[in-house]
Every structure is written in C-alpha cells, then in structure tokens.
Design an enzyme around this catalytic site. Structure first.
Site, mmCIF file in Angstrom:
data_model
loop_
_atom_site.group_PDB
_atom_site.id
_atom_site.type_symbol
_atom_site.label_atom_id
_atom_site.label_comp_id
_atom_site.label_asym_id
_atom_site.label_seq_id
_atom_site.Cartn_x
_atom_site.Cartn_y
_atom_site.Cartn_z
ATOM 1 N N ARG A 51 0.799 -1.226 0.000
ATOM 2 C CA ARG A 51 0.000 0.000 0.000
ATOM 3 C C ARG A 51 0.832 1.277 0.000
ATOM 4 O O ARG A 51 0.559 2.208 -0.753
ATOM 5 C CB ARG A 51 -0.924 0.063 1.231
ATOM 6 C CG ARG A 51 -2.231 -0.614 1.047
ATOM 7 C CD ARG A 51 -2.681 -1.170 2.364
ATOM 8 N NE ARG A 51 -1.735 -2.192 2.748
ATOM 9 C CZ ARG A 51 -1.854 -3.465 2.403
ATOM 10 N NH1 ARG A 51 -2.897 -3.865 1.742
ATOM 11 N NH2 ARG A 51 -0.934 -4.351 2.724
ATOM 12 N N THR A 52 1.826 1.329 0.862
ATOM 13 C CA THR A 52 2.518 2.612 1.006
ATOM 14 C C THR A 52 3.222 2.977 -0.296
ATOM 15 O O THR A 52 3.075 4.088 -0.807
ATOM 16 C CB THR A 52 3.514 2.553 2.184
ATOM 17 O OG1 THR A 52 2.782 2.177 3.346
ATOM 18 C CG2 THR A 52 4.161 3.904 2.412
ATOM 19 N N LYS A 80 25.648 -3.287 -1.918
ATOM 20 C CA LYS A 80 27.112 -3.222 -2.060
ATOM 21 C C LYS A 80 27.747 -2.475 -0.890
ATOM 22 O O LYS A 80 28.953 -2.261 -0.868
ATOM 23 C CB LYS A 80 27.482 -2.481 -3.349
ATOM 24 C CG LYS A 80 26.941 -3.074 -4.620
ATOM 25 C CD LYS A 80 27.382 -2.176 -5.785
ATOM 26 C CE LYS A 80 26.746 -2.577 -7.086
ATOM 27 N NZ LYS A 80 27.012 -1.548 -8.122
ATOM 28 N N ARG A 101 11.363 4.032 2.864
ATOM 29 C CA ARG A 101 11.066 3.070 3.929
ATOM 30 C C ARG A 101 12.330 2.288 4.233
ATOM 31 O O ARG A 101 13.048 1.861 3.309
ATOM 32 C CB ARG A 101 9.951 2.117 3.502
ATOM 33 C CG ARG A 101 9.810 0.925 4.441
ATOM 34 C CD ARG A 101 8.582 0.135 4.167
ATOM 35 N NE ARG A 101 7.390 0.870 4.567
ATOM 36 C CZ ARG A 101 6.169 0.347 4.601
ATOM 37 N NH1 ARG A 101 5.976 -0.912 4.275
ATOM 38 N NH2 ARG A 101 5.134 1.066 4.975
ATOM 39 N N HIS A 129 5.564 6.152 11.344
ATOM 40 C CA HIS A 129 5.004 5.988 9.998
ATOM 41 C C HIS A 129 4.033 7.145 9.750
ATOM 42 O O HIS A 129 2.814 6.954 9.729
ATOM 43 C CB HIS A 129 4.307 4.629 9.904
ATOM 44 C CG HIS A 129 3.985 4.161 8.522
ATOM 45 N ND1 HIS A 129 4.003 4.997 7.410
ATOM 46 C CD2 HIS A 129 3.615 2.928 8.066
ATOM 47 C CE1 HIS A 129 3.656 4.286 6.348
ATOM 48 N NE2 HIS A 129 3.421 3.041 6.713
#
Ligand code: NCD
Length: 303
Positions: A51-52, A80, A101, A129
C-alpha cells in the site's frame, strides 16, 4: 524546504489543511491532474510494502508526475554497502522528492539530513510511519467528522507497531481523546510513547482484554503482530493470534464503531467482517492515496 520524518513536525492546523486538500482532491480530481507535471518522486523502499509504495506512486501519477525508485534493498547499491547518506545525495540528483522506507529507525532522518530535496518517512523500523497516520486521520475525519472527543482502541502489537506510535502521538494533540491500549503484556506500548500520554495528562487504560472495552470504543485500530521485528520465532508464534476479530465479538460494539487497520492483515480480522458497514480498512487504503497527493503538493510547494 521541508521533509516529513515525524508526524509531530506538522501542527494540527497543517494537518487540517492536508485533510481539507485531500477532500478537495477527492471531489475535484481533474483540477489536480497536472499539478506535478515534470516532477519526479523517488520511492526508496528497503523493506516490503504494498500500500505505502503503490499509493505514493499512484498519488504522483494522478498529479501528472513521474516515479522512479526501487522496492527492495537487494536491487539498490545498499547491497554493495552504500550508506543512506550517499543514496540520499545521489537520489537528489535525479528526483524532486523522496519517499523512503527502511528497517532501521532513523534512516529517513539521516536521508533528510543529506538530501537536497524533501524526504518523506514511509516507515522506519518499529518507530514511526507519519503518512499512515495522515491516512488514518483522514479516515477518522471522513468517518466521524471530527478528530476530537473520541475513544480510540488500539489492539495487537503496540510495541513494534510503528503506525500505532505515530497515530498516538498525532491524536495526543486533540481534545478529549481517550486511549484504550489492548495488547498482550509482552507487546505493550513502549514507555517512550507512553510518556507522551503521561506528559500531556491524557486519559488512557491498558488492558489485555478486548471484549471488556469493546462497548466504549468509537474507533478500533487493529494491528498485525510484527513478525519481522521479533527476536525469535517462538515468541511470534505464541503471540500472533492473541486477538482475532470475529463477527460475534462485535455484538457489544457501538453501531457506528469504525474498525480500522493499516493493513496488511494476517488473520487479526476475520474476512466475514469485511462486509460489515463498520469496516473501514479498505476505505483507509484509498484515503492513503489522496492524503499522499495532498502531502506531495505541500512539500513540493505546488499551489
Ligand atoms: C504498516 C507498516 O508498514 O508499518 N503497513 C502499512 O504501511 N500500511 C503496518 C504493518 O506492516 O503491519
């Protein structure tokens, strides 16, 4: 230039402006369809999301902008060993705004300190959030017509649930909110979040028993037990089914209860409840796109 790392960076007037803007977008989508023409959103997702990330991308497309990014750490140079700071500096060369995120608490803040474009925290570990909270506030406002005078139950994993932490912080600034915190003892709200409630003299109760508090709730915010934040699988398995919302549990609930969940749901809410008019979680999903459109406009300072 502003970023959004913590919901408390927005005062309640700004939050109301975002809600009003989202409602205007819902009513007049065409008016906004070219507002971000030529602008690019970078979605830097180091952790799973449906969703986000998709709502951020849909939001930017519906504003006429474009999107670039990655959806897992493995496909970026983080694999890396590149630092968050360097990733942020790099992305600033290619995009106008970042949604990030990350599994580590504070990573989006580090990005914001190093980027030359706005950074939006799209979830940092078990911490915060803020855009889910804007989504939740828009949903509460659309369902109840207000953000004050509410009894709000939070149920499930209150320890690791970042959406819970941000929403409690946000609601702590409105009048006459009563917080009802329902969780197993092991998954209680962390003390640093509870401090906010204590410091502001807010009314709260803590319990393990959902049924005993059901009749008083205006909002029931269900959450998933956050498996990925547990230190061992055994604890997760023991706690994962602590609360399952089944239709019979709603017998004592208010007729206008709003049942919310940030999703994904595992099995905390039985699918039979999806057709109950009190279920708001899929409306929440859609609201998430509109409020992110409003937020992108604000941070990009688009009139
Ligand atoms: C939440 C999250 O990522 O914190 N999901 C979301 O963004 N809607 C909740 C969760 O994962 O349980």
């Amino acid at each position: 230039m502003r970023s959004l790392i913590d919901i408390l960076e927005l005062d309640t007037t700004e939050i109301q402006q975002l809600i009003d803007k989202a409602n205007d977008i819902i009513a007049n989508p065409v008016k906004y369809s070219e507002k971000c023409k030529g602008k690019k959103l970078a979605t830097l997702f180091f952790e799973p999301s449906t969703r986000t990330r998709l709502s951020f991308e849909a939001a930017m497309y519906e504003l006429g902008g474009n999107v670039l990014g990655f959806s897992e750490a493995q496909s970026s140079s983080a694999a890396k060993g590149e630092s968050i700071a360097d990733t942020a500096k790099t992305t600033s060369c290619y995009a106008d705004i970042i949604a990030m995120r990350h599994p580590k608490e504070g990573a989006p803040l580090v990005a914001a300190m190093n980027a030359s474009i706005p950074v939006i925290n799209a979830g940092d570990g078990g911490h915060n959030h803020p855009t889910q909270t804007l989504t939740d506030l828009l949903t509460i406002y659309r369902e109840k017509g207000r953000l004050d005078n509410l009894t709000v139950g939070f149920c499930g994993d209150l320890k690791f649930g970042r959406t819970v932490h941000s929403l409690i912080n946000a609601l702590s600034r409105y009048e006459n909110i009563k917080f009802v915190l329902v969780s197993p003892v092991e998954l209680k709200l962390p003390s640093y979040v509870k401090e906010t409630l204590k410091k502001n003299n807010l009314e709260y109760v803590q319990t393990t028993d959902l049924d005993s508090v059901m009749p008083e709730l205006d909002i029931l915010y269900m959450t998933r037990v956050q498996r990925e934040r547990f230190f061992n699988e055994e604890d997760y398995l023991r706690l994962k089914d602590s609360y399952i919302l089944r239709p019979e549990r709603l017998n004592t609930a208010k007729a206008d209860l709003a049942i919310m969940h940030p999703l994904p749901r595992v099995n905390e809410i039985s699918v039979e409840i999806d057709n109950d008019p009190r279920a708001c979680y899929f409306k929440q999903v859609l609201n998430g796109k509109y409020i992110r459109m409003a937020l992108i406009l604000k941070l990009l300072e688009v009139e």
